[in-house]
Scaffold this motif. Sequence first.
Motif, PDB file in Angstrom:
ATOM      1  N   LEU A 210       1.359  21.625 -26.297  1.00 19.21           N
ATOM      2  CA  LEU A 210       2.203  21.827 -27.474  1.00 19.21           C
ATOM      3  C   LEU A 210       1.693  23.382 -28.133  1.00 19.21           C
ATOM      4  CD1 LEU A 210       4.294  20.696 -29.400  1.00 19.21           C
ATOM      5  CD2 LEU A 210       2.249  19.529 -30.420  1.00 19.21           C
ATOM      6  N   SER A 211       0.458  23.679 -28.122  1.00 24.00           N
ATOM      7  CA  SER A 211       0.111  25.031 -28.790  1.00 24.00           C
ATOM      8  C   SER A 211       0.713  25.909 -27.763  1.00 24.00           C
ATOM      9  CB  SER A 211      -1.282  25.171 -28.614  1.00 24.00           C
ATOM     10  OG  SER A 211      -2.194  24.092 -29.362  1.00 24.00           O
TER      11      SER A 211
ATOM     12  N   THR B  25      -0.537  22.869 -33.934  1.00 19.34           N
ATOM     13  CA  THR B  25      -0.719  21.735 -33.340  1.00 19.34           C
ATOM     14  C   THR B  25      -1.951  20.915 -34.213  1.00 19.34           C
ATOM     15  OG1 THR B  25      -0.256  22.836 -31.469  1.00 19.34           O
ATOM     16  CG2 THR B  25      -1.306  20.545 -31.101  1.00 19.34           C
TER      17      THR B  25
END
Length: 132
Positions: free
Chosen positions: A110-111, A72
């Motif tokens: 997202l991570s 990310t």
Amino acid sequence: MKPHLSSRYPRLKEVTGVVLVLAAVGLLFALASYSPADPSWNNATGIAPPHNKIGRVGAYLADFSFQLLGLTAWALPFLCGLLGWRWLRSKDVQSPLVRIAGYSMLAVSLSGGLSLLFPANPLDTSYAVGGL
């Protein structure tokens, strides 16, 4: 909500935009030239000049970004460059605190999603795909 920066000092806003765009380009080069053999906070090596194109600062910054956010981290230069470009064109950022919170939640989610999906890591042993 208009910050005082836009109404009182328009040149300061443009200079801040230029600095943010240059920082985004520097971070992009640091991430692109990342090497796990470079010295960093969790890696002590005897390499005199680091392999990173930005130097020792770029090696530390890229390692910290990849360790914290994983893949990310590639979104950071684009978000920073987007903000800098908006300020450089003297456009106001509407509700900046909400945008910062939204981008932070985007990076964290997202991570987390990347660590659940287990995609292939280009550098297997250097950092986790989802980051810390």
